[in-house]
Write an enzyme that holds these catalytic residues in place. Structure first.
Site, PDB file in Angstrom:
ATOM      1  N   HIS A 282       6.941  -7.570  -2.578  1.00 53.36           N
ATOM      2  CA  HIS A 282       6.923  -6.791  -1.105  1.00 53.36           C
ATOM      3  C   HIS A 282       7.425  -7.556  -0.201  1.00 53.36           C
ATOM      4  O   HIS A 282       7.605  -7.196   1.222  1.00 53.36           O
ATOM      5  CB  HIS A 282       5.115  -7.177  -0.735  1.00 53.36           C
ATOM      6  CG  HIS A 282       4.133  -6.261  -1.307  1.00 53.36           C
ATOM      7  ND1 HIS A 282       4.389  -4.924  -1.708  1.00 53.36           N
ATOM      8  CD2 HIS A 282       2.943  -6.610  -1.855  1.00 53.36           C
ATOM      9  CE1 HIS A 282       3.417  -4.466  -2.247  1.00 53.36           C
ATOM     10  NE2 HIS A 282       2.277  -5.664  -2.549  1.00 53.36           N
TER      11      HIS A 282
ATOM     12  N   SER B 297      -4.837   2.439   4.579  1.00 56.22           N
ATOM     13  CA  SER B 297      -4.869   1.824   3.109  1.00 56.22           C
ATOM     14  C   SER B 297      -5.071   0.466   3.386  1.00 56.22           C
ATOM     15  O   SER B 297      -5.903  -0.305   2.568  1.00 56.22           O
ATOM     16  CB  SER B 297      -3.817   2.408   2.367  1.00 56.22           C
ATOM     17  OG  SER B 297      -3.908   2.037   0.980  1.00 56.22           O
TER      18      SER B 297
ATOM     19  N   LYS C  46       0.887  -1.327  -0.163  1.00 56.91           N
ATOM     20  CA  LYS C  46      -0.021   0.168   0.136  1.00 56.91           C
ATOM     21  C   LYS C  46       0.910   1.325  -0.044  1.00 56.91           C
ATOM     22  O   LYS C  46       0.421   2.495   0.213  1.00 56.91           O
ATOM     23  CB  LYS C  46      -1.084   0.164   1.346  1.00 56.91           C
ATOM     24  CG  LYS C  46      -1.788  -1.156   1.356  1.00 56.91           C
ATOM     25  CD  LYS C  46      -2.377  -1.722   0.101  1.00 56.91           C
ATOM     26  CE  LYS C  46      -3.417  -1.223  -0.900  1.00 56.91           C
ATOM     27  NZ  LYS C  46      -3.765  -1.822  -1.747  1.00 56.91           N
TER      28      LYS C  46
HETATM   29  S1  PPS Z   1      -0.429  -2.775  -3.205  1.00 58.06           S
HETATM   30  O1  PPS Z   1      -1.835  -3.808  -3.200  1.00 58.06           O
HETATM   31  O2  PPS Z   1       0.478  -3.059  -2.053  1.00 58.06           O
HETATM   32  O3  PPS Z   1       0.384  -3.060  -4.491  1.00 58.06           O
HETATM   33  O4  PPS Z   1      -0.967  -1.288  -3.335  1.00 58.06           O
HETATM   34  P1  PPS Z   1      -0.306  -0.117  -3.579  1.00 58.06           P
HETATM   35  O5  PPS Z   1      -0.154   0.047  -5.202  1.00 58.06           O
HETATM   36  O6  PPS Z   1       1.150  -0.175  -3.116  1.00 58.06           O
HETATM   37  O7  PPS Z   1      -0.960   1.069  -2.992  1.00 58.06           O
HETATM   38  C1  PPS Z   1      -2.232   1.518  -3.217  1.00 58.06           C
HETATM   39  C2  PPS Z   1      -2.466   2.896  -2.663  1.00 58.06           C
HETATM   40  O8  PPS Z   1      -1.797   3.744  -3.563  1.00 58.06           O
HETATM   41  C3  PPS Z   1      -2.894   4.738  -4.041  1.00 58.06           C
HETATM   42  N1  PPS Z   1      -2.278   5.019  -5.144  1.00 58.06           N
HETATM   43  C4  PPS Z   1      -2.210   6.584  -5.646  1.00 58.06           C
HETATM   44  N2  PPS Z   1      -2.384   7.550  -4.857  1.00 58.06           N
HETATM   45  C5  PPS Z   1      -1.849   8.810  -5.529  1.00 58.06           C
HETATM   46  N3  PPS Z   1      -1.912   8.789  -7.021  1.00 58.06           N
HETATM   47  C6  PPS Z   1      -1.566   7.552  -7.857  1.00 58.06           C
HETATM   48  N4  PPS Z   1      -1.548   7.975  -9.028  1.00 58.06           N
HETATM   49  C7  PPS Z   1      -1.912   6.379  -7.088  1.00 58.06           C
HETATM   50  N5  PPS Z   1      -2.031   5.264  -7.430  1.00 58.06           N
HETATM   51  C8  PPS Z   1      -2.066   4.418  -6.530  1.00 58.06           C
HETATM   52  C9  PPS Z   1      -3.988   3.954  -3.852  1.00 58.06           C
HETATM   53  O9  PPS Z   1      -5.251   4.943  -3.999  1.00 58.06           O
HETATM   54  C10 PPS Z   1      -3.904   3.283  -2.433  1.00 58.06           C
HETATM   55  O10 PPS Z   1      -3.837   4.199  -1.331  1.00 58.06           O
HETATM   56  P2  PPS Z   1      -5.227   4.557  -0.572  1.00 58.06           P
HETATM   57  O11 PPS Z   1      -4.844   5.511   0.546  1.00 58.06           O
HETATM   58  O12 PPS Z   1      -6.011   3.404  -0.242  1.00 58.06           O
HETATM   59  O13 PPS Z   1      -6.020   5.361  -1.642  1.00 58.06           O
END
Ligand code: PPS
Length: 298
Positions: free
Chosen positions: A126, A156, A64
């Protein structure tokens, strides 16, 4: 309950999975001191024997932290112009395989990574630093680590666990503290590691793309950079079926979308003042390294 903000929390919104036939969630167990699930340990020997190449790029994160965001930035930087088909029809989780994942119904992440036709190969993990297959270090592959502050990571992750039935009760991949610190320490001795922060990406995505490009030795034109910056905004990735995880069957986006809020500081809508105090006390005990600093607001 006294919240930091009066904005209503999204807890329990739309949460009615009672009508669905769902397989049981996987169980957490201790794996060499880290809480893991069978989906990320079953293929262990094969993952450990993965043959990394010098031009591979490993995107490593605690869950996340912005894995998908940085994966898509890299994918667009390398392949955005050359492969329109890739952009239109291959979801990001196939373009950037999840190295350690292994479930019965799908090819393992390791096999997908082995079969990647691209150069460089972009690979997601991860794993805490001590579990990374040794060939990445031997080959001096480039590694990008993305870290996100503990409170927003927790929020998240909480919502992700609600919507993804392949997740156990929180949390797989062990302690956030061990993860971010373990990778931070590795950076001191392994120079091909770029350690970046979700909060910096939120603050100035263009600047972070410049830093990434300088680490990777890329020099996109202003037009190309503009295209990448525009493609990776939260709204564009949320609307893009190739980046919003809408095709993944174990995820129920009505419970909570994968592209949920994309903000720094959403923890304020979830933590009570008392919980925050307790969290801060625990944080002080566990975050001993004064050089690794996180921002919980920007
Ligand atoms: S995972 O399942 O571990 O691969 O998830 P990961 O991609 O690491 O994290 C998901 C969170 O990143 C946010 N996210 C973004 N935030 C801002 N801008 C962009 N472009 C973006 N892309 C992914 C996503 O919304 C998740 O965070 P939260 O706080 O839940 O919204």
């Amino acid at each position: 309950m006294q919240h930091y903000s009066m904005t209503p929390s999204t807890f329990d919104q739309d949460l009615d999975m009672s009508q669905m036939e769902l397989p049981p969630r996987p169980t957490l167990f201790d794996f060499h001191g880290v809480s893991m699930i069978k989906h990320v340990t079953e293929n262990w020997d094969s993952v450990q024997n993965f043959k990394a190449r010098p031009d591979d790029i490993l995107i490593a994160t605690y869950p996340k932290a912005g894995t998908t965001w940085v994966s898509y930035i890299l994918d667009l930087l390398y392949f955005g112009q050359t492969s329109p088909e890739r952009q239109a029809s291959i979801p990001i989780h196939e373009r950037v395989p999840f190295l350690e994942i292994s479930t019965p119904s799908r090819p393992s992440g390791k096999d997908l990574a082995d079969q990647l036709p691209t150069t460089p190969r972009l690979i997601k993990t991860h794993l805490p630093v001590q579990f990374v297959p040794k060939s990445f270090w031997e080959q001096n592959s480039r590694i990008i680590y993305v870290a996100r502050n503990a409170k927003d990571s927790a929020v998240s992750y909480f919502h992700f666990n609600r919507m993804n039935i392949a997740q156990p009760e929180p949390v797989v991949f062990g302690s956030w503290y061990d993860h971010v610190n373990g990778w931070w320490e590795k950076k001191q001795t392994y120079s091909n590691l770029h350690y970046m922060f979700y909060e910096d990406l939120i603050e100035d995505c263009g600047r972070e793309i410049d830093r990434l490009c300088s680490f990777l030795g890329l020099s996109p034109s202003a037009e190309e950079k503009e295209r990448v910056t525009n493609g990776v905004t939260f709204d564009n990735m949320k609307a893009n079926k190739m980046t919003n995880y809408s095709s993944v069957p174990v995820m129920n986006h009505r419970v909570s979308p994968f592209m949920r809020k994309g903000k720094v500081g959403d923890w304020k809508n979830h933590f009570t003042v008392a919980q925050d105090k307790q969290f801060e006390e625990d944080y002080k005990q566990k975050m001993k390294n004064p050089t690794l600093k996180f921002r919980t607001e920007v």
